[in-house]
Design an enzyme around this catalytic site. Structure first.
Site, PDB file in Angstrom:
ATOM      1  N   GLU A  17       7.543   1.070   5.127  1.00 56.82           N
ATOM      2  CA  GLU A  17       6.978   0.026   6.003  1.00 56.82           C
ATOM      3  C   GLU A  17       7.190  -1.312   5.323  1.00 56.82           C
ATOM      4  OE1 GLU A  17       2.735   0.339   6.533  1.00 56.82           O
ATOM      5  OE2 GLU A  17       2.670  -1.262   8.008  1.00 56.82           O
TER       6      GLU A  17
ATOM      7  N   HIS B  99       3.799   7.080   3.700  1.00 61.02           N
ATOM      8  CA  HIS B  99       4.758   5.971   3.584  1.00 61.02           C
ATOM      9  C   HIS B  99       4.349   5.012   2.463  1.00 61.02           C
ATOM     10  CE1 HIS B  99       1.871   4.193   6.573  1.00 61.02           C
ATOM     11  NE2 HIS B  99       2.111   3.076   5.920  1.00 61.02           N
TER      12      HIS B  99
ATOM     13  N   HIS C 168       0.832  -1.218   0.000  1.00 55.71           N
ATOM     14  CA  HIS C 168       0.000   0.000   0.000  1.00 55.71           C
ATOM     15  C   HIS C 168       0.860   1.259   0.000  1.00 55.71           C
ATOM     16  CE1 HIS C 168       0.385  -0.834   4.429  1.00 55.71           C
ATOM     17  NE2 HIS C 168       0.481   0.468   4.529  1.00 55.71           N
TER      18      HIS C 168
END
Ligand SMILES: CC[C@H](C(=O)O)C(=O)SCCNC(=O)CCNC(=O)[C@H](O)C(C)(C)COP(=O)(O)OP(=O)(O)OC[C@H]1O[C@@H](n2cnc3c(N)ncnc32)[C@H](O)[C@@H]1OP(=O)(O)O
Ligand SMILES: [Co+2]
Length: 134
Positions: A130, A79, A7
Site C-alpha cells: 500500500e 500488507h 504501517h
C-alpha cells in the site's frame, strides 16, 4: 520514491481478541476499532515508537480480505504501507515500469484521511504493498 514504513497490516480472525492481546500481553497503545466501509474492513491501529500496526477484519460481504482469511484462518501479515510524497507521480512511475495498481488506479481515501493505492502482491515478491501520500 517510497519513504517511511507507515504501517504493517495484519488480517485477524477476531479483532477484539487481537486488540486485547496487543494491549495486555504486548503492552501496546491500541486504538479503537474504525469501520472503513469504502475499503471493506474494520481497522484497529496500534501505535509503536517507529511505525504502526494495522489490525484488519472483514466488513461487509465483499471485503477484499475475506479470501485472505479463508486461506489463512489464523490470520497473517496482509500488507505493508509505505509513505510517498506524491501518490499520482508514484502511480504513474509504477505503471510505466509495468507494475499493476489495484482497483480503478485512482487513489482512495485511506484510514488516515490520506490518498492510498495498492500494488499487486504478485509484482512485489508476494507482498501486497500500500502507498499512502503524506
Ligand atoms: C482503510 C484502508 C486501510 C488503510 O491502511 O488505509 C487499508 O489498508 S484497507 C486494506 C484492505 N484493502 C485491500 O487489501 C485492497 C487491495 N487488496 C485487493 O485488492 C485484494 O486483496 C487482492 C487483489 C490483493 C487479493 O484479492 P483476493 O485474495 O480475493 O484475490 P485472489 O485470491 O485472486 O489472490 C490473487 C493472488 O494473490 C494472493 N494474495 C491475496 N492477498 C494477498 C496478500 N495480502 N499478500 C500476498 N498475497 C496475496 C493470493 O494468495 C493469490 O495468489 P495465488 O498464488 O494465485 O493463490
Ligand atoms: Co493499510
Amino acid at each position: 520514491m517510497i519513504g517511511r514504513l507507515n504501517h504493517i497490516a495484519i488480517a485477524v480472525p477476531d479483532l477484539a481478541a487481537a486488540a486485547q492481546q496487543y494491549r495486555t500481553i504486548l503492552g501496546a497503545e491500541v486504538g479503537a476499532p474504525q469501520d472503513e466501509p469504502d475499503h471493506g474492513v474494520t481497522v484497529v491501529f496500534i501505535q509503536l515508537p517507529n511505525t504502526k500496526i494495522e489490525l484488519l477484519y472483514p466488513l461487509g460481504d465483499d471485503s477484499p480480505i475475506r479470501g485472505f482469511l479463508d486461506k489463512n484462518p489464523s490470520g497473517g501479515i496482509h500488507h505493508m504501507c509505505f509513505e510517498v510524497d506524491d501518490i499520482l507521480a508514484a502511480r504513474d512511475r509504477l505503471l510505466s515500469e509495468g507494475a499493476r495498481v489495484l482497483g480503478s488506479g485512482d487513489p482512495k481515501t485511506g484510514a488516515h484521511g490520506k490518498p492510498v493505492l495498492f500494488l499487486h502482491p504478485k509484482d512485489f515478491n508476494g507482498c501486497l504493498i500500500e502507498l499512502e501520500e503524506i
